[in-house]
Design an enzyme around this catalytic site. Structure first.
Site, PDB file in Angstrom:
ATOM      1  N   TYR A  78      -2.395  -1.148  10.344  1.00  9.66           N
ATOM      2  CA  TYR A  78      -2.200  -1.254   9.154  1.00  9.66           C
ATOM      3  C   TYR A  78      -0.849  -0.712   8.635  1.00  9.66           C
ATOM      4  O   TYR A  78      -0.070  -1.345   7.591  1.00  9.66           O
ATOM      5  CB  TYR A  78      -3.357  -0.693   8.457  1.00  9.66           C
ATOM      6  CG  TYR A  78      -3.561  -0.883   7.047  1.00  9.66           C
ATOM      7  CD1 TYR A  78      -4.347  -2.057   6.385  1.00  9.66           C
ATOM      8  CD2 TYR A  78      -3.014  -0.177   6.087  1.00  9.66           C
ATOM      9  CE1 TYR A  78      -4.394  -2.119   5.256  1.00  9.66           C
ATOM     10  CE2 TYR A  78      -3.171  -0.152   4.498  1.00  9.66           C
ATOM     11  CZ  TYR A  78      -4.004  -1.481   4.369  1.00  9.66           C
ATOM     12  OH  TYR A  78      -4.057  -1.490   2.879  1.00  9.66           O
TER      13      TYR A  78
ATOM     14  N   SER B  80       0.874  -0.959  -0.183  1.00  7.57           N
ATOM     15  CA  SER B  80       0.004  -0.088   0.001  1.00  7.57           C
ATOM     16  C   SER B  80       0.831   1.186  -0.076  1.00  7.57           C
ATOM     17  O   SER B  80       2.072   1.260   0.416  1.00  7.57           O
ATOM     18  CB  SER B  80      -0.957  -0.144   1.304  1.00  7.57           C
ATOM     19  OG  SER B  80      -1.500   1.349   1.646  1.00  7.57           O
TER      20      SER B  80
END
Length: 270
Positions: free
Chosen positions: A165, A152
């Site tokens: 995350y 990401s």
């Protein structure tokens, strides 16, 4: 944990008669029942790979496997014993591993549930390690392998309220580089793909969470929060991510390893 397939899974031998880039290869895609994983499974199958869809949702995994003419496995990637019970590297072999599974939780650090933090790291960092560990010997023996991690932009940048995350994705970037170095002389590459916000159920679920956290309407979250730092004001489509994953698994990529490929609409350029 349950494991279900339509038959024995074996790494396929390359067919010289086929013109499809991944003909004869077997690809294991985690989180393959929806979102990015589903798009990746569909694209790799279109490129000729036999795809094994790994997901905790058995019904959805079966559906995608049927659509792409592949097989499916069912496991909770937060459960180490469940992963080990899959028989990866023995009864189940793969030339390509796409680590895609993940989930999100949004909360300030002082309110972040430790069990949820740990679960995110199990699924998004420990599981990729365990899966690679199991499949690498077969890749090494064959002299060819491709590992692609769906990371990401949060593997390069941080956002408030996403401690688990962000730290998991940063760790995944490091793991990928180590795998690249260790596999360099064995024909195995490891790379990450780093999209910004992708049009997936995970992102759609974040909109409500972000609205509550920031005290704004859900309709304002996309432009004012999710895409606030992005030059290209739209969500990335899952098929765009799948195309980049397929490229990294295809021909002419032997020297592309240890790299991180940003597709974040210019977020990290600013």
């Amino acid at each position: 944990m349950a494991c279900a397939t339509r038959g024995p899974l074996r790494s396929r031998t390359m067919s010289s008669s086929s013109t499809r880039a991944l003909a004869g290869r077997t690809a294991l895609v985690t989180g393959g029942a929806s979102g990015i994983g589903r798009a990746v499974a569909t694209r790799l199958a279109a490129d000729g790979a036999h795809v094994v869809v790994l997901d905790r949702d058995e019904t959805a995994a079966k559906e995608v496997a049927h659509e792409v003419g592949g097989d499916h496995l069912v496991a909770d990637l937060a459960d180490r014993a469940g992963i080990e019970a899959l028989g990866l590297g023995t009864t189940v072999r793969a030339d390509i591993l796409v680590n895609n599974a993940g989930f999100q939780h949004v909360a300030p650090v002082e309110e972040f549930d430790p069990d949820t933090f740990e679960a995110i790291h199990r699924v998004m960092l420990q599981a990729p390690f365990l899966l690679a560990r199991a499949l690498l010997p077969g890749m090494y023996a064959a002299g060819w392998g491709r590992i692609v991690h769906v990371s990401s932009a949060h593997g390069h940048r941080a956002s408030a309220y996403k401690s688990a995350y962000v730290s998991a994705k940063h760790g995944l970037e490091g793991l990928s580089k180590v795998l690249a170095l260790e596999g360099a002389d064995k024909g195995v590459t490891s790379n990450t793909v780093c999209p910004g916000y992708v049009r997936t159920p995970l992102v759609e679920g974040q909109i409500a969470d972000q609205a509550a956290t920031h005290g704004i309407a859900e309709s304002d979250v996309l432009q004012d929060v999710l895409l606030a730092r992005t030059a290209v004001k739209r969500l990335v489509e899952p098929e765009e991510v799948a195309a980049l994953v397929a490229f990294l698994c295809g021909p002419g990529t032997d020297s592309i390893t240890g790299t991180s490929h940003l597709m974040d609409g210019g977020w990290t350029a600013a």
